[in-house]
Design a protein around this motif. Sequence first.
Motif, PDB file in Angstrom:
ATOM      1  N   TYR A  53       0.818  -1.279   0.065  1.00 56.90           N
ATOM      2  CA  TYR A  53       0.094  -0.058  -0.144  1.00 56.90           C
ATOM      3  C   TYR A  53       0.855   1.195  -0.040  1.00 56.90           C
ATOM      4  CZ  TYR A  53      -3.353   3.620   1.337  1.00 56.90           C
ATOM      5  OH  TYR A  53      -4.007   4.626   1.504  1.00 56.90           O
ATOM      6  N   GLU A  56       2.686   1.908  -3.243  1.00 58.74           N
ATOM      7  CA  GLU A  56       1.675   2.443  -4.274  1.00 58.74           C
ATOM      8  C   GLU A  56       0.953   3.740  -4.240  1.00 58.74           C
ATOM      9  OE1 GLU A  56      -0.680  -1.105  -4.907  1.00 58.74           O
ATOM     10  OE2 GLU A  56       1.068  -2.254  -5.792  1.00 58.74           O
ATOM     11  N   ILE A  57       1.409   4.392  -2.965  1.00 52.83           N
ATOM     12  CA  ILE A  57       0.553   5.836  -2.744  1.00 52.83           C
ATOM     13  C   ILE A  57       0.950   6.622  -4.038  1.00 52.83           C
ATOM     14  CG2 ILE A  57       0.743   7.924  -1.237  1.00 52.83           C
ATOM     15  CD1 ILE A  57       0.307   6.022   0.809  1.00 52.83           C
ATOM     16  N   GLN A  58       0.010   7.388  -4.456  1.00 55.35           N
ATOM     17  CA  GLN A  58       0.471   8.349  -5.638  1.00 55.35           C
ATOM     18  C   GLN A  58       0.304   9.646  -5.131  1.00 55.35           C
ATOM     19  OE1 GLN A  58       1.483   7.524  -8.940  1.00 55.35           O
ATOM     20  NE2 GLN A  58       1.564   5.687  -7.515  1.00 55.35           N
ATOM     21  N   ASP A  59      -0.047  10.142  -3.750  1.00 55.90           N
ATOM     22  CA  ASP A  59      -0.165  11.431  -3.446  1.00 55.90           C
ATOM     23  C   ASP A  59       1.434  11.793  -2.606  1.00 55.90           C
ATOM     24  OD1 ASP A  59      -2.740  11.796  -3.982  1.00 55.90           O
ATOM     25  OD2 ASP A  59      -3.533  10.711  -2.002  1.00 55.90           O
ATOM     26  N   SER A  60       1.410  13.084  -2.458  1.00 52.05           N
ATOM     27  CA  SER A  60       2.476  13.696  -1.831  1.00 52.05           C
ATOM     28  C   SER A  60       2.239  13.441  -0.189  1.00 52.05           C
ATOM     29  CB  SER A  60       2.507  15.219  -1.958  1.00 52.05           C
ATOM     30  OG  SER A  60       3.402  15.812  -1.359  1.00 52.05           O
ATOM     31  N   ASN A  90       9.214   4.567  -1.919  1.00 50.72           N
ATOM     32  CA  ASN A  90       8.154   5.360  -2.470  1.00 50.72           C
ATOM     33  C   ASN A  90       8.644   6.843  -2.297  1.00 50.72           C
ATOM     34  OD1 ASN A  90       6.179   7.079  -3.475  1.00 50.72           O
ATOM     35  ND2 ASN A  90       4.576   5.988  -2.481  1.00 50.72           N
ATOM     36  N   LEU A  92       7.729   9.616  -3.248  1.00 48.50           N
ATOM     37  CA  LEU A  92       6.573  10.670  -2.933  1.00 48.50           C
ATOM     38  C   LEU A  92       6.372  10.695  -1.310  1.00 48.50           C
ATOM     39  CD1 LEU A  92       3.540   9.845  -5.554  1.00 48.50           C
ATOM     40  CD2 LEU A  92       5.309  11.412  -5.470  1.00 48.50           C
ATOM     41  N   ARG A 126      -0.975  14.506   4.232  1.00 42.28           N
ATOM     42  CA  ARG A 126      -0.906  14.001   2.826  1.00 42.28           C
ATOM     43  C   ARG A 126      -1.348  15.256   1.947  1.00 42.28           C
ATOM     44  NH1 ARG A 126      -4.041   8.311   1.424  1.00 42.28           N
ATOM     45  NH2 ARG A 126      -3.432   8.400  -0.692  1.00 42.28           N
ATOM     46  N   ASN A 127      -0.796  15.396   0.754  1.00 39.00           N
ATOM     47  CA  ASN A 127      -1.104  16.750   0.079  1.00 39.00           C
ATOM     48  C   ASN A 127      -1.292  17.648   1.101  1.00 39.00           C
ATOM     49  OD1 ASN A 127      -1.359  15.233  -2.418  1.00 39.00           O
ATOM     50  ND2 ASN A 127      -3.403  14.295  -1.636  1.00 39.00           N
TER      51      ASN A 127
END
Length: 158
Positions: A53, A56-60, A90, A92, A126-127
């Motif tokens: 998990y 694979e996180i695509q957020d900052s 990751n 990110l 997160r973001n």
Amino acid sequence: QIFHSFVRAVAQPSFSQNADIIGKTTVEEVREQHKIFDIYSKRYKPNSESLKYLAEIQDSIQIFVLFGTWCHDSKKQIPAFMKTIELAKNPLIKVEYTGVSRKKKEPIELLERWMIKRTPTFIIYRNGQEYGRIIEEPVQSMEQDLVSILRSEPSSEH
């Protein structure tokens, strides 16, 4: 006089090797100056589903880690966290480590900003929004708590 010189000569190297880290630091510095963090990190085996998990996180993701090299909870939790982040691979997920003084008085600006009372404290963004914290010890495991926080809604308490 001779005895005091001997004590200084013998004691000095051990103090310089294990001086508490106060202020911003790196994983490498922590592992090098406090070998116990390196040893425990190498032994830790994170949960593979949680690692998947996190990988694979695509957020900052920004995680601020405030800990004490003198703190027994930090000696358990920081190595688990370091290993988890290392294996997630990751780019990110950015981590900023800060060493805290024994009396939790330094670095005062960060301790006050985040109202830090206990170590270690992991503050997860997160973001650009705070999603949650892990304070002292995770509920399940370091990696499972990170995943739970990142799957939740942003924190409104802080």
